[in-house]
Design an enzyme around this catalytic site. Structure first.
Site, short mmCIF file in Angstrom:
data_model
loop_
_atom_site.label_atom_id
_atom_site.label_comp_id
_atom_site.label_asym_id
_atom_site.label_seq_id
_atom_site.Cartn_x
_atom_site.Cartn_y
_atom_site.Cartn_z
N TYR A 88 0.84 -1.21 0.00
CA TYR A 88 0.00 0.00 0.00
C TYR A 88 0.87 1.25 0.00
O TYR A 88 0.69 2.16 -0.83
CB TYR A 88 -0.94 0.01 1.23
N LYS A 93 1.62 4.60 -2.93
CA LYS A 93 1.66 6.06 -2.76
C LYS A 93 2.96 6.63 -3.32
O LYS A 93 2.98 7.74 -3.85
CB LYS A 93 1.56 6.40 -1.27
P1 NAD Z 1 -11.27 5.57 3.39
O1 NAD Z 1 -11.06 4.18 2.92
O2 NAD Z 1 -12.16 5.82 4.56
O3 NAD Z 1 -11.80 6.47 2.16
C1 NAD Z 1 -11.37 6.30 0.85
C2 NAD Z 1 -12.57 6.44 -0.05
O4 NAD Z 1 -12.15 6.29 -1.41
C3 NAD Z 1 -13.63 5.37 0.20
O5 NAD Z 1 -14.89 5.97 0.40
C4 NAD Z 1 -13.60 4.50 -1.06
O6 NAD Z 1 -14.87 3.98 -1.38
C5 NAD Z 1 -13.06 5.47 -2.11
N1 NAD Z 1 -12.32 4.82 -3.21
C6 NAD Z 1 -11.29 3.95 -3.13
N2 NAD Z 1 -10.86 3.59 -4.36
C7 NAD Z 1 -11.63 4.27 -5.25
C8 NAD Z 1 -11.68 4.31 -6.67
N3 NAD Z 1 -10.86 3.58 -7.43
N4 NAD Z 1 -12.60 5.12 -7.26
C9 NAD Z 1 -13.46 5.85 -6.51
N5 NAD Z 1 -13.46 5.84 -5.15
C10 NAD Z 1 -12.56 5.05 -4.53
O7 NAD Z 1 -9.80 6.19 3.64
P2 NAD Z 1 -9.38 7.49 4.47
O8 NAD Z 1 -8.93 7.05 5.80
O9 NAD Z 1 -10.44 8.51 4.35
O10 NAD Z 1 -8.12 7.94 3.65
C11 NAD Z 1 -8.26 8.86 2.56
C12 NAD Z 1 -6.91 9.10 1.91
O11 NAD Z 1 -6.00 9.63 2.87
C13 NAD Z 1 -6.28 7.81 1.37
O12 NAD Z 1 -5.66 8.09 0.14
C14 NAD Z 1 -5.25 7.47 2.41
O13 NAD Z 1 -4.16 6.77 1.86
C15 NAD Z 1 -4.83 8.84 2.92
N6 NAD Z 1 -4.36 8.75 4.31
C16 NAD Z 1 -5.20 8.37 5.32
C17 NAD Z 1 -4.72 8.28 6.62
C18 NAD Z 1 -5.60 7.86 7.77
O14 NAD Z 1 -5.10 7.80 8.91
N7 NAD Z 1 -6.87 7.60 7.55
C19 NAD Z 1 -3.37 8.58 6.88
C20 NAD Z 1 -2.55 8.97 5.83
C21 NAD Z 1 -3.04 9.06 4.55
#
Ligand code: NAD
Length: 382
Positions: free
Chosen positions: A181, A185
């Protein structure tokens, strides 16, 4: 500003969409609802009961009069993505829409391949859509602090000046991620950097720390607007996971010695950072990198903080050191720079006992929803 929030049904995207809408932006959510399906696949759930996307945006309109358009579809369906660009003409495209769990990407070959295809190709489609349909649109892309790994020197914001054999250059900071994963990124970052260079796209890569909490002022407005909270061994992140474990009387599961140190931020700061990036766009051709976190903690320090607060609330909580399912350094140097967002006006919400108690309260309220067998880690890196 016309802003598309891709991944706007997710943990970070939903409160961001609401916040930007409240600030007066014209917000569109794009999401394929895959996260809800991964819950079904893993037989897991959010601790908080979450409404459907339709119910969520309808309630927001009822309460505020503000409309958030929704497009349900996949970034990997290019015709769909083009149609969203055509209809919305975005000035900023906030890209949260990826598979974001390191353990999920390490389940097996299929999940590793899926994660990299979903994330890397989806992001590449976004770059082509910007080039083709909205060349001035600012891409605000969520990366992660995990891209850097844990080097034995300070982590800079994206770039580091290197002197080598008498010559100097400002070069991309080395990346040493620890899962397929996190690697997706890194691949995204490289693709964005090239697109900025060759097509003049403007982009900000936000290397975000682990996000904790769930509420923002907007999600608190109505139960139908509540955010999702993950606690299972696959999607649950440290801190939120510990607080939910404390609520159900489960041991706090620290992997290995717990000296692993990671960068963190409150969900309220996530939404503000996106606003700051949108209001201060990168220049055409610029690939800008911000480290988006406010504090860092070791996993064992977090467990101790949760234990203390839980005991003050009358809960009995133990810390269990489990065999580490991941391959990672458990004791290491960690110092990362995070000045750029603060320079642009971020005022961090720091982690206090009150903040911990607030999240614990939500966990206690919904503790009957927790599926206990999902709490332990089930996926090994080896
Ligand atoms: P999440 O899984 O809750 O939300 C991601 C959303 O993207 C989901 O609703 C999913 O349905 C949608 N999605 C995934 N693939 C898709 C696609 N191909 N087309 C359309 N929609 C799609 O994740 P999150 O925790 O909200 O994280 C959001 C972003 O922030 C991610 O890119 C993640 O890597 C980054 N991030 C999150 C955290 C954390 O602690 N949550 C930390 C660092 C980075």
């Amino acid at each position: 500003m016309r802003i598309v929030v891709a991944g706007g049904d997710g943990f970070c995207g939903w409160p961001t969409a609401l916040y930007l809408s409240k600030q007066g932006h014209e917000v569109t959510i794009l999401d394929n609802l895959a996260r809800r399906k991964w819950d079904d696949e893993l037989r897991s759930n959010s601790v908080t009961p979450i409404a459907t996307l339709e119910e969520r945006v309808a309630k927001w309109k009822e309460l505020t009069g503000k409309e958030i358009r929704t497009f349900v579809g996949d970034l990997n369906h290019y015709d769909f993505l083009r149609e969203v660009f055509r209809q919305t003409e975005p000035e900023a495209f906030v890209h949260f829409a990826e598979q974001r769990s390191a353990p999920y990407s390490m389940i097996d070959r299929e999940h590793a391949v899926f994660t990299q295809a979903n994330n890397v190709l989806g992001n590449l489609n976004v770059l082509y859509a910007i080039k083709e349909l909205a060349p001035d649109c600012h891409l605000i892309k969520l990366g992660t602090m995990g891209e850097y790994g844990t080097p034995n020197i300070d982590i800079e914001e994206g770039y580091i000046e290197i002197e080598h054999k008498g010559r100097k250059d400002l070069l991309p900071y080395p990346k040493q991620p620890g899962s397929f994963y996190h690697l997706s990124k890194v691949h995204d970052s490289h693709n964005i950097m090239l697109a900025c260079k060759i097509w003049g796209i403007r982009a900000t890569d936000l290397n975000q720390g682990v996000v904790y909490g769930l509420h923002t002022d907007e999600t608190r407005m109505d139960p139908l607007l509540v955010n999702r909270v993950d606690y299972d061994g696959v999607f649950g992140t440290a801190l939120n996971r510990f607080l939910i474990q404390a609520a159900i009387g489960h041991d706090l599961t620290v992997y290995g010695s717990g000296g692993q140190t990671r960068a963190f931020l409150n969900i309220q700061d996530t939404v503000r950072c996106i606003e700051i990036a949108a209001e201060n766009p990168a220049e055409p051709g610029e690939f800008r990198v911000f480290n988006q976190f406010t504090e860092y903690f070791s996993v064992k320090d977090l467990a101790q903080m949760v234990k203390k607060v839980a005991e003050e609330e009358g809960l009995t909580t133990e810390i269990a050191h489990l065999e580490n399912p991941r391959v990672e350094a458990e004791e290491h140097y960690y110092h990362a720079v995070n000045t750029k967002l603060k320079d642009l006006g971020l005022e961090p919400h720091l982690l206090t006992d009150e903040v911990l108690k607030d999240i614990l309260k939500v966990a206690l309220e919904h503790k009957d929803r927790v599926i206990k067998e999902n709490v332990l880690p089930s996926i090994s890196w080896k």
